[in-house]
Design an enzyme around this catalytic site. Structure first.
Site, short mmCIF file in Angstrom:
data_model
loop_
_atom_site.label_atom_id
_atom_site.label_comp_id
_atom_site.label_asym_id
_atom_site.label_seq_id
_atom_site.Cartn_x
_atom_site.Cartn_y
_atom_site.Cartn_z
N GLY A 1 16.54 -7.27 -9.15
CA GLY A 1 15.35 -7.09 -10.00
C GLY A 1 14.64 -8.38 -10.38
N ARG B 1 1.91 -1.60 -1.06
CA ARG B 1 2.20 -1.94 -2.45
C ARG B 1 0.97 -1.92 -3.37
NH1 ARG B 1 4.09 -5.90 -4.27
NH2 ARG B 1 5.58 -4.96 -5.71
N CYS C 1 -7.86 5.07 6.87
CA CYS C 1 -8.80 6.08 6.37
C CYS C 1 -8.46 6.56 4.98
CB CYS C 1 -8.86 7.24 7.35
SG CYS C 1 -9.75 6.75 8.81
N GLU C 2 -8.52 5.66 4.04
CA GLU C 2 -8.27 5.97 2.62
C GLU C 2 -9.11 4.98 1.83
OE1 GLU C 2 -5.58 7.88 1.09
OE2 GLU C 2 -4.69 8.54 2.98
#
Ligand code: LLP
Length: 434
Positions: free
Chosen positions: A250, A332, A363-364
């Site tokens: 982490g 991300r 395509c977004e």
């Protein structure tokens, strides 16, 4: 402010204004191997391994650093990690298989997962992995039974969810009460009692993982407090010995100029001093300490290179600079709202000319790599370099829009090595049946 410090440790600018990493000109690498291209700087990678070993090792004698393979693993990387003396945290038969394929010492492998399949457990037992990190009661019973069938008693840890908020994106917080991972702390006693009485399992210790990209070391202290308290209680009640304590990974890295990450030494100091003081207070022997950094080992070492195509200026609204990769190789930004920096790798000596948005080719509308960044004038053919791309970009990559997963190279002292070739159209149809 220079963005170079976020790039790999060997990053510098050539006289021509090109970005150099590991002694290699990134603009030339983009031409030679094509784009999108991921490059890993071997020096940065090995330096991080050394930094973790030294910073934790000088404060705590009995320690093993295991790299979290989910951040990015392939065969060449597994070999380097082995040379560096690290262990490996795997979460699937696939990650375990990659390690095994290059002769990674499997006694240094810790097998995690909240829903390990019977096949995966069978493989882990057959290959004698170092530890199986048991996540829940169902797995505990299944593992005991399968270990009995194979006539082998594995060393296990129990993963507990301490109910501590690590102050990170909710998708990457894992040690909270409402989590699919681990035994809730409230059932820790029952888990320990069951594991101790299982005749085919050897319980060596406890494990927690709070989440990822944790900028503050304090949550680790809270979790250690809770877990070591429980261990002491269980010692009194059942004679349980905490021989090993795994505090997970982490540890944060820097992605953008305005969010610096704490140094490894800070995490090392906070974690080790808390364990020592707590064990002293409760008169417990110091357990072997395991830490599981993923992002902090590979993150900074990796750079993504893209080639610019269309530059579309919508007057008064936004200028879109579209590149030849995007959410298929780095999801991300779309998934977590992750923020990245960027440079024009062939124009590092040129002055910034205004704000642009770096868009991907998929395509977004959400396929945006960097929203609003000041860059020199950008035009078709320029190479965009994004730092801090070593962790969790490639492992999360997809073939969206039937795109090809990028090539990956390793650079060192002016030499480049291809460590994963770019996919081909044949790869896209290889598993299809007509
Ligand atoms: N140990 C366990 C049990 C884990 O689940 C993880 C990460 C690690 C260690 C390593 O954490 P690190 O040191 O890399 O933060 N895809 C997300 C991150 C997911 C992390 C999953 N578990 C991202 O791109 O931010």
């Amino acid at each position: 402010m220079s963005k170079l410090p976020i790039f790999p440790l060997t990053a510098r600018v050539s006289n021509q204004g090109h970005l150099i990493v590991g002694g290699c000109d990134t603009v030339e690498l983009a031409t030679e191997f094509g784009t999108p291209l991921y490059i890993f700087d071997e020096f940065s990678l090995r330096s991080k391994c050394t930094e973790f070993r030294e910073q934790f090792g000088r404060r705590y004698k009995n320690i093993l650093i295991i790299y979290a393979a989910k951040a990015f693993i392939n065969r060449a990387l597994a070999l380097i990690l082995n040379e560096e003396g690290l262990g490996l945290d795997v979460v699937s038969g696939g990650e375990l298989g990659i390690a095994q394929s290059v002769g990674f010492p499997l006694d240094r492998v810790y097998f995690h997962g909240n829903n390990k399949s019977a096949e995966e457990i069978r493989l882990a037992l057959k290959w004698r992995v170092g530890r199986i990190v048991v996540d829940n009661f169902y797995e505990l019973a299944m593992l005991d039974k399968m270990a009995n069938e194979q006539g082998y008693i594995p060393d296990i840890l129990l993963r507990l969810s301490p109910g501590v908020d690590p102050h990170t994106h909710k998708y990457i917080a894992t040690g909270v009460v409402d989590s699919k991972f681990g035994f809730p702390l409230s059932s820790g006693e029952e888990a320990i009692a069951q594991a101790m009485s299982a005749s085919n399992l050897n319980l060596v210790g406890l494990d927690f993982h709070l989440g990822s990209l944790i900028f503050d070391a304090e949550p680790y202290q809270q979790a250690i407090e809770l877990i070591v308290n429980l261990a002491a209680e269980m010692k009194d009640k059942y004679g349980f010995e905490l021989k090993e304590l795994n505090v997970g990974g982490g540890f944060a890295i820097q992605y953008s100029l305005d969010s610096p990450a704490p140094p490894v030494s800070l995490y090392a100091e906070v974690i080790t001093s808390k364990i020592v003081s707590k064990c002293r207070e409760l008169k417990l022997i110091l357990p072997r300490l395991i830490i599981e950094p993923g992002r902090a080992i590979v993150g900074q070492a990796g750079v993504a290179l893209y080639k610019v195509g269309v530059v579309k200026d919508i007057p008064g609204i936004r200028c879109y600079v579209s590149v030849d990769g995007g959410m298929a190789d780095n999801i991300r930004p779309a998934l977590y709202g992750a923020k990245y920096e960027a440079v024009v790798a062939n124009k590092l000596l040129e002055k910034e000319a205004g704000e642009v948005t770096i868009a991907g080719k998929f395509c977004e509308s959400g396929d945006i790599i960097v929203k609003g960044i000041n860059l020199p004038p950008v035009s078709a053919g320029d190479i965009i370099a994004i730092p801090s791309c070593g962790a969790y970009c490639l492992p999360l990559a997809s073939n969206y829009n039937a795109s090809l997963k990028p090539a990956v190279t390793l650079v060192k002292e002016g030499k480049v090595r291809l460590i994963r070739q770019r996919e081909t159209f044949d790869d896209l149809t290889r598993c299809d049946l007509v």
